[in-house]
Scaffold this motif. Structure first.
Motif, PDB file in Angstrom:
ATOM      1  N   MET A  23       0.828  -1.215   0.000  1.00  0.00           N
ATOM      2  CA  MET A  23       0.000   0.000   0.000  1.00  0.00           C
ATOM      3  C   MET A  23       0.852   1.251   0.000  1.00  0.00           C
ATOM      4  O   MET A  23       2.055   1.190   0.234  1.00  0.00           O
ATOM      5  N   SER A  29       2.577  -2.531   4.012  1.00  0.00           N
ATOM      6  CA  SER A  29       1.930  -3.738   3.497  1.00  0.00           C
ATOM      7  C   SER A  29       0.804  -4.124   4.442  1.00  0.00           C
ATOM      8  O   SER A  29       0.789  -3.753   5.609  1.00  0.00           O
ATOM      9  N   ILE A  69      -7.870  -0.907   1.337  1.00  0.00           N
ATOM     10  CA  ILE A  69      -7.310  -1.072  -0.001  1.00  0.00           C
ATOM     11  C   ILE A  69      -8.043  -0.207  -1.020  1.00  0.00           C
ATOM     12  O   ILE A  69      -7.411   0.416  -1.874  1.00  0.00           O
ATOM     13  N   SER A  74      -5.194   5.410   0.505  1.00  0.00           N
ATOM     14  CA  SER A  74      -4.178   4.358   0.581  1.00  0.00           C
ATOM     15  C   SER A  74      -3.156   4.425  -0.541  1.00  0.00           C
ATOM     16  O   SER A  74      -2.179   3.682  -0.531  1.00  0.00           O
ATOM     17  N   CYS A  77      -2.186   0.519  -4.482  1.00  0.00           N
ATOM     18  CA  CYS A  77      -2.134  -0.749  -3.765  1.00  0.00           C
ATOM     19  C   CYS A  77      -2.061  -1.871  -4.795  1.00  0.00           C
ATOM     20  O   CYS A  77      -2.752  -1.837  -5.804  1.00  0.00           O
ATOM     21  N   THR A  85      -2.123  -2.385 -10.132  1.00  0.00           N
ATOM     22  CA  THR A  85      -2.732  -1.853  -8.918  1.00  0.00           C
ATOM     23  C   THR A  85      -4.166  -2.362  -8.804  1.00  0.00           C
ATOM     24  O   THR A  85      -4.782  -2.747  -9.809  1.00  0.00           O
TER      25      THR A  85
END
Length: 156
Positions: A23, A29, A69, A74, A77, A85
């Motif tokens: 992230m 993470s 997420i 964020s 990600c 992503t």
């Protein structure tokens, strides 16, 4: 086009094998873990299983991860071992298909070149048919009805 539900399921499958979501443009993470796992990890005894499923639904920890997420705060990600992503996977350019090697869900472009590697590429001893495969939540009543219907069809 991969739906939000398919991308969510894709992450759930890979979380069950210990993959993380990277992230905030690589600064952090994320992996759903229960409180016992966190306590054991802090003591150097991380042996508890990850908490992704809870009976017929995803666990609260997984749902919290999913919300983080898909949150714009964020940043980018992506699943560990991939380059796409999560935001890209939610566009019409991507589908979720089974991996030719391990049958786990992988991201595939609708048009153009596919992803170079399956996320299973860096997992030692995978696929392992001696272990239960990752799965989605199972609604027991629905499964029993399906079995009953198959039995009734076979009798008739």
């Amino acid at each position: 086009m991969a739906t939000k539900q398919e991308v969510r399921g894709y992450l759930a499958y890979w979380f069950q094998l210990g993959k993380k979501v990277i992230m905030d443009n690589g600064k952090a993470s994320l992996l759903p873990q229960d409180a016992l796992y966190e306590t054991l990890r802090e003591r150097g005894l991380a042996i508890a299983p990850l908490s992704v499923l809870n009976g017929d639904r995803y666990s609260e920890e997984f749902e919290e991860c999913w919300q983080k997420i898909i949150s714009p705060e964020s940043g980018d990600c992506y699943l560990e071992g991939t380059h796409e992503t999560i935001a890209e996977l939610l566009t019409p350019a991507w589908d979720m298909l089974p991996c030719g090697r391990c049958n786990m869900p992988v991201a595939a472009r609708n048009v153009g070149m596919p992803a170079l590697l399956c996320p299973c590429n860096d997992l030692p001893n995978w696929p392992n048919t001696e272990l239960p495969a990752p799965r989605e939540p199972i609604k027991t009543q629905d499964q029993l009805k399906t079995i009953r219907d198959r039995l009734v069809d076979n009798i008739a």
